[in-house]
Design a protein around this motif. Structure first.
Motif, PDB file in Angstrom:
ATOM      1  N   PHE A 493       0.679  -6.756   6.679  1.00  0.00           N
ATOM      2  CA  PHE A 493      -0.453  -5.924   6.259  1.00  0.00           C
ATOM      3  C   PHE A 493      -0.030  -4.962   5.161  1.00  0.00           C
ATOM      4  O   PHE A 493      -0.753  -4.760   4.179  1.00  0.00           O
ATOM      5  CB  PHE A 493      -1.011  -5.150   7.453  1.00  0.00           C
ATOM      6  CG  PHE A 493      -2.184  -4.272   7.099  1.00  0.00           C
ATOM      7  CD1 PHE A 493      -3.424  -4.827   6.838  1.00  0.00           C
ATOM      8  CD2 PHE A 493      -2.038  -2.890   7.011  1.00  0.00           C
ATOM      9  CE1 PHE A 493      -4.510  -4.018   6.498  1.00  0.00           C
ATOM     10  CE2 PHE A 493      -3.108  -2.081   6.670  1.00  0.00           C
ATOM     11  CZ  PHE A 493      -4.357  -2.648   6.412  1.00  0.00           C
ATOM     12  N   PHE A 494       1.129  -4.388   5.305  1.00  0.00           N
ATOM     13  CA  PHE A 494       1.630  -3.422   4.335  1.00  0.00           C
ATOM     14  C   PHE A 494       1.718  -4.012   2.929  1.00  0.00           C
ATOM     15  O   PHE A 494       1.425  -3.328   1.936  1.00  0.00           O
ATOM     16  CB  PHE A 494       3.016  -2.935   4.781  1.00  0.00           C
ATOM     17  CG  PHE A 494       3.728  -2.088   3.766  1.00  0.00           C
ATOM     18  CD1 PHE A 494       3.461  -0.739   3.649  1.00  0.00           C
ATOM     19  CD2 PHE A 494       4.684  -2.643   2.927  1.00  0.00           C
ATOM     20  CE1 PHE A 494       4.123   0.051   2.719  1.00  0.00           C
ATOM     21  CE2 PHE A 494       5.351  -1.865   1.994  1.00  0.00           C
ATOM     22  CZ  PHE A 494       5.069  -0.519   1.893  1.00  0.00           C
ATOM     23  N   ASP A 495       2.089  -5.280   2.826  1.00  0.00           N
ATOM     24  CA  ASP A 495       2.350  -5.901   1.524  1.00  0.00           C
ATOM     25  C   ASP A 495       1.235  -5.645   0.515  1.00  0.00           C
ATOM     26  O   ASP A 495       1.501  -5.348  -0.645  1.00  0.00           O
ATOM     27  CB  ASP A 495       2.544  -7.414   1.680  1.00  0.00           C
ATOM     28  CG  ASP A 495       3.908  -7.754   2.275  1.00  0.00           C
ATOM     29  OD1 ASP A 495       4.784  -6.868   2.304  1.00  0.00           O
ATOM     30  OD2 ASP A 495       4.091  -8.910   2.704  1.00  0.00           O
ATOM     31  N   GLY A 496      -0.025  -5.765   0.950  1.00  0.00           N
ATOM     32  CA  GLY A 496      -1.125  -5.645   0.000  1.00  0.00           C
ATOM     33  C   GLY A 496      -2.270  -4.776   0.460  1.00  0.00           C
ATOM     34  O   GLY A 496      -3.400  -4.915  -0.024  1.00  0.00           O
ATOM     35  N   ALA A 497      -2.010  -3.838   1.359  1.00  0.00           N
ATOM     36  CA  ALA A 497      -3.087  -3.057   1.960  1.00  0.00           C
ATOM     37  C   ALA A 497      -3.812  -2.158   0.966  1.00  0.00           C
ATOM     38  O   ALA A 497      -4.992  -1.837   1.165  1.00  0.00           O
ATOM     39  CB  ALA A 497      -2.536  -2.203   3.105  1.00  0.00           C
ATOM     40  N   LEU A 498      -3.169  -1.748  -0.108  1.00  0.00           N
ATOM     41  CA  LEU A 498      -3.762  -0.754  -1.018  1.00  0.00           C
ATOM     42  C   LEU A 498      -4.233  -1.346  -2.340  1.00  0.00           C
ATOM     43  O   LEU A 498      -4.629  -0.591  -3.241  1.00  0.00           O
ATOM     44  CB  LEU A 498      -2.749   0.373  -1.290  1.00  0.00           C
ATOM     45  CG  LEU A 498      -2.318   1.189  -0.067  1.00  0.00           C
ATOM     46  CD1 LEU A 498      -1.301   2.243  -0.470  1.00  0.00           C
ATOM     47  CD2 LEU A 498      -3.520   1.841   0.616  1.00  0.00           C
ATOM     48  N   VAL A 499      -4.193  -2.666  -2.478  1.00  0.00           N
ATOM     49  CA  VAL A 499      -4.600  -3.274  -3.752  1.00  0.00           C
ATOM     50  C   VAL A 499      -5.614  -4.386  -3.521  1.00  0.00           C
ATOM     51  O   VAL A 499      -5.676  -4.988  -2.450  1.00  0.00           O
ATOM     52  CB  VAL A 499      -3.380  -3.844  -4.511  1.00  0.00           C
ATOM     53  CG1 VAL A 499      -2.417  -2.740  -4.901  1.00  0.00           C
ATOM     54  CG2 VAL A 499      -2.672  -4.919  -3.695  1.00  0.00           C
ATOM     55  N   THR A 500      -6.393  -4.641  -4.563  1.00  0.00           N
ATOM     56  CA  THR A 500      -7.326  -5.770  -4.541  1.00  0.00           C
ATOM     57  C   THR A 500      -6.845  -6.905  -5.436  1.00  0.00           C
ATOM     58  O   THR A 500      -7.378  -8.006  -5.374  1.00  0.00           O
ATOM     59  CB  THR A 500      -8.725  -5.328  -4.991  1.00  0.00           C
ATOM     60  OG1 THR A 500      -8.639  -4.756  -6.308  1.00  0.00           O
ATOM     61  CG2 THR A 500      -9.304  -4.303  -4.035  1.00  0.00           C
ATOM     62  N   SER A 501      -5.846  -6.635  -6.278  1.00  0.00           N
ATOM     63  CA  SER A 501      -5.230  -7.690  -7.084  1.00  0.00           C
ATOM     64  C   SER A 501      -3.793  -7.294  -7.377  1.00  0.00           C
ATOM     65  O   SER A 501      -3.456  -6.109  -7.407  1.00  0.00           O
ATOM     66  CB  SER A 501      -5.984  -7.897  -8.394  1.00  0.00           C
ATOM     67  OG  SER A 501      -5.845  -6.785  -9.250  1.00  0.00           O
ATOM     68  N   GLY A 502      -2.957  -8.302  -7.594  1.00  0.00           N
ATOM     69  CA  GLY A 502      -1.547  -8.058  -7.847  1.00  0.00           C
ATOM     70  C   GLY A 502      -0.699  -8.518  -6.679  1.00  0.00           C
ATOM     71  O   GLY A 502      -1.207  -8.736  -5.567  1.00  0.00           O
ATOM     72  N   HIS A 503       0.581  -8.687  -6.930  1.00  0.00           N
ATOM     73  CA  HIS A 503       1.522  -9.136  -5.902  1.00  0.00           C
ATOM     74  C   HIS A 503       2.799  -8.314  -5.988  1.00  0.00           C
ATOM     75  O   HIS A 503       3.277  -8.008  -7.067  1.00  0.00           O
ATOM     76  CB  HIS A 503       1.901 -10.612  -6.100  1.00  0.00           C
ATOM     77  CG  HIS A 503       0.756 -11.564  -5.981  1.00  0.00           C
ATOM     78  ND1 HIS A 503       0.045 -11.726  -4.825  1.00  0.00           N
ATOM     79  CD2 HIS A 503       0.203 -12.402  -6.889  1.00  0.00           C
ATOM     80  CE1 HIS A 503      -0.911 -12.634  -5.023  1.00  0.00           C
ATOM     81  NE2 HIS A 503      -0.823 -13.049  -6.266  1.00  0.00           N
ATOM     82  N   ARG A 504       3.355  -7.984  -4.820  1.00  0.00           N
ATOM     83  CA  ARG A 504       4.733  -7.499  -4.809  1.00  0.00           C
ATOM     84  C   ARG A 504       5.606  -8.449  -3.997  1.00  0.00           C
ATOM     85  O   ARG A 504       6.712  -8.117  -3.605  1.00  0.00           O
ATOM     86  CB  ARG A 504       4.826  -6.074  -4.286  1.00  0.00           C
ATOM     87  CG  ARG A 504       4.351  -5.825  -2.867  1.00  0.00           C
ATOM     88  CD  ARG A 504       4.668  -4.360  -2.514  1.00  0.00           C
ATOM     89  NE  ARG A 504       3.846  -3.866  -1.417  1.00  0.00           N
ATOM     90  CZ  ARG A 504       3.731  -2.572  -1.126  1.00  0.00           C
ATOM     91  NH1 ARG A 504       4.386  -1.687  -1.843  1.00  0.00           N
ATOM     92  NH2 ARG A 504       2.980  -2.169  -0.131  1.00  0.00           N
ATOM     93  N   ASN A 505       5.092  -9.632  -3.790  1.00  0.00           N
ATOM     94  CA  ASN A 505       5.808 -10.676  -3.091  1.00  0.00           C
ATOM     95  C   ASN A 505       6.556 -11.506  -4.124  1.00  0.00           C
ATOM     96  O   ASN A 505       5.946 -12.199  -4.923  1.00  0.00           O
ATOM     97  CB  ASN A 505       4.796 -11.544  -2.325  1.00  0.00           C
ATOM     98  CG  ASN A 505       5.465 -12.629  -1.515  1.00  0.00           C
ATOM     99  OD1 ASN A 505       6.390 -13.267  -1.983  1.00  0.00           O
ATOM    100  ND2 ASN A 505       4.979 -12.849  -0.311  1.00  0.00           N
ATOM    101  N   PRO A 506       7.893 -11.445  -4.158  1.00  0.00           N
ATOM    102  CA  PRO A 506       8.628 -12.096  -5.240  1.00  0.00           C
ATOM    103  C   PRO A 506       8.372 -13.587  -5.389  1.00  0.00           C
ATOM    104  O   PRO A 506       8.410 -14.111  -6.492  1.00  0.00           O
ATOM    105  CB  PRO A 506      10.090 -11.815  -4.873  1.00  0.00           C
ATOM    106  CG  PRO A 506      10.045 -10.540  -4.116  1.00  0.00           C
ATOM    107  CD  PRO A 506       8.764 -10.613  -3.317  1.00  0.00           C
ATOM    108  N   SER A 507       8.128 -14.316  -4.304  1.00  0.00           N
ATOM    109  CA  SER A 507       7.957 -15.759  -4.461  1.00  0.00           C
ATOM    110  C   SER A 507       6.621 -16.104  -5.100  1.00  0.00           C
ATOM    111  O   SER A 507       6.440 -17.205  -5.597  1.00  0.00           O
ATOM    112  CB  SER A 507       8.081 -16.464  -3.110  1.00  0.00           C
ATOM    113  OG  SER A 507       6.940 -16.267  -2.326  1.00  0.00           O
ATOM    114  N   TRP A 508       5.677 -15.167  -5.085  1.00  0.00           N
ATOM    115  CA  TRP A 508       4.401 -15.414  -5.755  1.00  0.00           C
ATOM    116  C   TRP A 508       4.420 -14.898  -7.194  1.00  0.00           C
ATOM    117  O   TRP A 508       3.457 -15.079  -7.922  1.00  0.00           O
ATOM    118  CB  TRP A 508       3.259 -14.719  -5.000  1.00  0.00           C
ATOM    119  CG  TRP A 508       3.094 -15.207  -3.603  1.00  0.00           C
ATOM    120  CD1 TRP A 508       3.515 -16.393  -3.086  1.00  0.00           C
ATOM    121  CD2 TRP A 508       2.462 -14.518  -2.525  1.00  0.00           C
ATOM    122  NE1 TRP A 508       3.214 -16.497  -1.764  1.00  0.00           N
ATOM    123  CE2 TRP A 508       2.557 -15.352  -1.387  1.00  0.00           C
ATOM    124  CE3 TRP A 508       1.840 -13.291  -2.406  1.00  0.00           C
ATOM    125  CZ2 TRP A 508       2.039 -14.988  -0.157  1.00  0.00           C
ATOM    126  CZ3 TRP A 508       1.325 -12.924  -1.172  1.00  0.00           C
ATOM    127  CH2 TRP A 508       1.421 -13.771  -0.062  1.00  0.00           C
TER     128      TRP A 508
END
Length: 683
Positions: A493-508
């Motif tokens: 949940f933490f990975d993208g809880a505050l955004v509607t677009s973008g990634h901080r997941n390195p494999s993506w």
């Protein structure tokens, strides 16, 4: 040599949690002895005592009148493996026999655990005989220091822990974190010196761990090509070397020489060679008339010849030949057996087999489920063609920042270890990529899973391993460590809880541009909550989960017998994972407030949550920095980094808070527009 292991082994010693689980335990006559009854440790013969654990090292090395531990080097009635041992507990004391020093060392590690459980839980060590040996001869973990360095003393502590669980190899991905004497421009200002690395390697060798270097070549070369533009295949990218320029090998071999001098007794030289995106586009390569795959294999032959000439066995990631043969998608995608059989075709590999260096180990990396048909067919192809293969699984993926997920990936590690043992592969490596740079304390359970299943793949279930890990690492039960599974879920949940677009997941593919969620509109109360209903519902679930995590962590911290620092890393990590939840809940309070007074109170809550972020950030950095350096030194040059690794986005630790920092600033500006003094300390 082929070792056999049971499909399922049950630990017959109630209350004890030996890790890894021994191959065979035979209980003798009724009775036993307490660990504190053992009064001395001696050798029978002319050899040195191996490095001992804390409890055994306290025992005097001379014959006493009481019960003691006797170490024996003998070829008689001991496992054929040099790492095997026999441990017998009898009325007169304990004997540990083996045919080599490594076996004695591992027998002593098992005895250390028996004494530890006897002391901690008041358990009688039963009269018994343990016959033990590894199912896999090379059981290694991966240290990736491309984006951070840990403090030198932490590497020594880690080696002690890995040796305790019978890990016998480390493949250290150096990149620019070694001070290369032949090419000093490559090493970072804070790089480890060759002398420091030699000392670490000596310490590891005394504990039967071989440290071998991984120096990336051909691809993943940004740490080199940010300095040597003339060797780029593509002038706009620092990702690949040009394999047709002789100067490529001058630089590459100088780095190899320095790495081998820093690790003078290493078995292997891992040459990398994976994930190439562009070969053959440079005029130097075009002039050869060779295809991109041929150019890759020319490079591989040259670096393998170098490794062999320097007494090392080369290791090479195997993905590029599989991509050339159009097999990669079959191996990495979740396809039915029918789809795999319909499309499986090794003709291109068969035609190219003469280009495969025979003195190389091909590292078959599969970080997900390794049991698929395509993967098993590939292992068969390697075997039929007489190629040496080593497995690579993952204790931590680059795509999961902050902490590993899915029970530290233990099931994948177990499954691949079984395949390695069944197919007599060269060994197994558990990778821990630094793309998202989780603290190594959060990775350690995955490393220990590799120790467990690399030694005895058919032993414990995952649930039994979790329980054994909790006992060995903390003196707790598996139930008392349940909070860790909840933390893994919270991280998603933490990975993208505050955004509607973008990634901080390195494999993506990490994106430096992203869109933060909107904030409530004072003129349309309730609209924001309706817009983000699914997100807020999840936040409510995560709030409940966080309560469970806090309660579990508090109980663990109260009852843990050791490794309290690990629990503190978990605590600060869980506080960070919960921060978006707190902020979302505070914003929802404002949006749903029934009146002006309620909105003013909600604004104060929002302000307080914003103020607390600096505390969350500082506390996490303080704990993490006890073992790792939190920023790159002044003057550090970042790679262009084709993959945009999360941990490479900033030279300090701000990348950890990629969404949280700008979101807090956005909310503060929003609060300022309200012109309400919601917090006296808010700046």
């Amino acid at each position: 040599m082929c070792f056999f292991f049971p499909v399922k082994a049950v630990n017959p010693i109630d209350g004890f949690r030996i890790l890894p689980l021994p191959q065979k335990i035979e209980i003798g006559e009724k009775g036993g002895l307490m660990g504190d009854e053992l009064s001395h440790i001696t050798v029978k013969g002319n050899f040195t005592v191996p490095v001992l654990g804390e409890l055994l090292d306290r025992l005097p090395g001379k014959n006493g009148n009481g019960k003691g531990i006797t170490l024996i080097l003998t070829d008689s009635d001991t496992p054929v493996s040099a790492e095997g041992y026999v441990l017998e507990v009898g009325k007169k004391g304990v004997t540990i026999s083996a045919r080599a020093q490594a076996g004695l060392f591992y027998g002593c590690q098992t005895m250390e655990q028996l004494m530890e459980d006897s002391r901690d839980f008041g358990l009688l060590i039963p009269f018994m005989k343990i016959t033990d040996y590894p199912a896999i001869s090379y059981r290694a973990v991966h240290l990736d220091t491309k984006h951070h360095l840990d403090r030198t003393e932490y590497y020594y502590r880690m080696i002690d822990r890995l040796a305790r669980y019978k890990i016998n190899g480390i493949i250290w991905e150096l990149e620019d974190k070694l001070r290369y004497s032949r090419r000093p421009e490559i090493g970072a200002p804070n790089a480890i010196s060759k002398q420091e690395m030699q000392a670490i390697c000596r310490y590891a060798k005394e504990r039967h761990i071989d440290i071998s270097p991984l120096v990336q070549g051909l691809g993943h070369a940004g740490f080199i090509l940010k300095h040597h533009w003339e060797l780029r295949e593509n002038p706009a990218s620092d990702w690949e070397f040009c394999p047709s320029d002789p100067r490529t090998y001058e630089v590459q071999f100088d780095l190899y020489r320095d790495a081998l001098e820093a690790m003078p007794e290493s078995k292997y030289l891992h040459v990398g060679g994976d994930e190439i995106t562009a070969i053959g586009i440079d005029d130097r390569c075009k002039a050869t008339g060779k295809s991109p795959f041929e150019l890759q294999m020319v490079w591989l032959k040259k670096v393998c010849d170098f490794a062999v000439s320097h007494g090392r066995t080369p290791i090479f990631w195997d993905d590029m030949p599989l991509k050339y043969a159009d097999l990669w998608g079959l191996i990495t995608n979740d396809l039915s057996d029918e789809e795999v059989l319909k499309n499986w075709n090794t003709s291109r590999l068969d035609e190219a087999i003469k280009m495969f260096p025979q003195d190389c180990i091909y590292m078959r990396w599969q970080y997900g489920d390794p049991t698929g048909l395509a993967h098993r067919l590939l292992l068969d192809w390697y075997h039929k063609n007489g190629l040496r293969v080593m497995a690579a699984t993952a204790a931590s993926m680059g795509d999961t920042p902050f902490m590993p997920r899915n029970n530290s990936r233990a099931q994948y590690i177990r499954d691949f270890s079984e395949l390695v043992a069944q197919n007599n592969l060269e060994g197994i490596l558990s990778t821990a990529w630094d793309d998202g740079s989780p603290h190594l304390e959060t990775v350690m359970r995955g490393f220990i899973a590799q120790a467990e299943y690399g030694w005895n793949p058919g032993g414990r279930t995952i649930e039994e391993f979790i329980d054994a890990h909790a006992c060995r690492e903390f003196g707790l039960s598996g139930k008392q460590m349940q909070f860790l599974s909840e933390m893994e879920k919270a991280a998603f949940f933490f990975d993208g809880a505050l955004v509607t677009s973008g990634h901080r997941n390195p494999s993506w593919g990490v994106t430096t541009t992203f869109k933060l969620i909107d904030l409530p509109d004072i003129t349309n109360p309730g609209e924001w909550s309706a817009k983000y209903k699914k997100l807020l519902d999840r936040a409510q679930e995560e709030s409940v989960r966080y309560g469970m995590i806090v309660n579990g962590l508090n109980e663990a911290r109260r009852n843990a017998l050791r490794n309290r620092y690990t629990l503190e890393v978990y605590r600060q990590t869980s506080n960070l994972l919960n921060y978006p939840v707190r902020l979302l809940e505070a914003l929802a309070l404002y949006d749903k407030a029934p009146n002006t007074e309620g909105r003013q109170e909600a604004l104060k809550t929002i302000g307080a949550v914003c103020d607390s972020f600096s505390v969350v950030k500082k506390d996490l950095e303080n704990v993490y920095s006890q073992t790792r350096f939190m920023q790159n030194p002044d003057g550090y040059i970042s790679d262009q980094n084709d993959h945009n690794h999360l941990a490479a986005l900033t030279n300090n630790s701000d990348w950890i808070f990629l969404y949280e920092m700008p979101m807090v600033e956005k909310v503060k500006k929003w609060l300022d527009k309200m012109e309400i003094p919601v917090s006296v300390n808010r700046k």
